[in-house]
Design an enzyme around this catalytic site. Sequence first.
Site, PDB file in Angstrom:
ATOM      1  CB  SER A 144      -0.940  -0.022   1.213  1.00 33.13           C
ATOM      2  OG  SER A 144      -1.942   0.964   1.079  1.00 33.13           O
ATOM      3  CG  ASN A 145      -0.381   4.646  -1.341  1.00 33.07           C
ATOM      4  OD1 ASN A 145      -1.064   5.396  -0.661  1.00 33.07           O
ATOM      5  ND2 ASN A 145      -0.849   4.026  -2.419  1.00 33.07           N
ATOM      6  NE  ARG A 146       4.247   8.676   4.435  1.00 34.18           N
ATOM      7  CZ  ARG A 146       4.732   9.886   4.145  1.00 34.18           C
ATOM      8  NH1 ARG A 146       5.553  10.043   3.141  1.00 34.18           N
ATOM      9  NH2 ARG A 146       4.395  10.932   4.868  1.00 34.18           N
TER      10      ARG A 146
END
Length: 414
Positions: free
Chosen positions: A214-216
Amino acid sequence: MTTCAEPVMPPSLRGKKILFGVCGSIAAFKAAGWVHALTKEGAEVTVLMTAAATRFVTPLTFAALSGRPAHTNMFADGMSHIALPAAADAVLIAPATAQTLARLAHGMADDLLSASVLACAAPVLLCPAMNSKMLAHPATQKNLAALREFGYAIAEPECGLLACGEEGAGRLAEWNSVRELLLGLLTAQDMAGQQVLITAGPTREPLDPARFLSNRSSGKMGYALARTAKRRGAAITLVSGPTALEPPPGVTLVRVETALEMAEAVSRHAQAASIVVKAAAVADFRAAAFSAQKIKKTTAEPLLELAVNPDILATLGRSRRDDQLLIGFAAESGNHEAEGKRKLLAKKADLIVVNDILGSSTGFDVDTNQVTLITLDSVEQLDLLSKEETADRIWDKALLLLANKRRRHGTEPV
Ligand code: PMT
């Protein structure tokens, strides 16, 4: 191009003159918290109480919280039922009891609150709270229908455990959604009639039952876009990846997890949209194969085989209607303008909003952003602003681009 050091405050109720009516219900104690919240936000709150309301909470409580006298008597200070509403930007009545709804629906003016509403030209927001049987009674429902017809906004009561011990509809709405409705009443409805599709948050690409890529992205930028467009009168479909955020009231929320799910949801809703905004941080890759069992730790170097996810924005760019406005975001760590222009052309968007993801107060998971708006013939760098303020500037630009588009296509409404 200028940059200010301090972010501006989010759009707020600062300086707004709110006439706050309180009626006789146990939920009156919640009104005290709302008056406090409004006053803290800088609104000028004047409280009017019905006689029954004073049995639950004293006028002194509201006077102390608002910093202004709480009014209870029509005959105490001359023409207060005319003077107070004349100065108001909006009227908020919470809790609005069955009795007060009936008074207002029938145009009665036999106490200070009902007379003030009758004499008021400002928008009115009613927040009903009562026992569920009282709410369901045809008389109350008829009164609510009449009040809607007068143009009054209603914060729908919620379901849950009521003070009388019964379960059902009739609980006072939550402050966050009431605040949004109030802001909507005080905002120009320049996006009324627009169907807006927004994507927000990250996507999660599962590797095994325990792990994902995933990412932030927190979803804050996309949710700010949804909240502000809703306030300006648009109908919103929000396709959201996993976030911890409360969905903005009044929007159609479609929850997704993976990029493939987001692509499917977007293609389902895009056709009906006049504006599409892709603020989501879509994972470019997913695991080539999902492992149904947790991948075991081994001594050998693990190898992760990835598959490329579809580019949702580029797909939309190829298939969108001419009269549709397509807005993409670009999360960049350098070469902002060049990268923004490249993505604008590659994805056939009308506008790319570039944000710097290296700054400590821009991009991922902060409440502020600094963006550059890039179109085929303009580059505009905005100041460091709250995400809500940034969203409003994006909508201003979007409306301008839509108007230009319509002019070019000769479809401008007469
Ligand atoms: O959620 P927050 O914490 O508030 O953070 C906000 C944000 C930084 C995530 C947001 O402002 C932002 O920049 N979103 C886009 C991030 C991104 O994916 O940028 P990109 O340059 O990789 O993609 C360009 C555009 O293509 C984006 O509109 C993206 O949604 C879209 N895209 C990308 C990949 C893909 N497979 N499909 C897409 O549609």
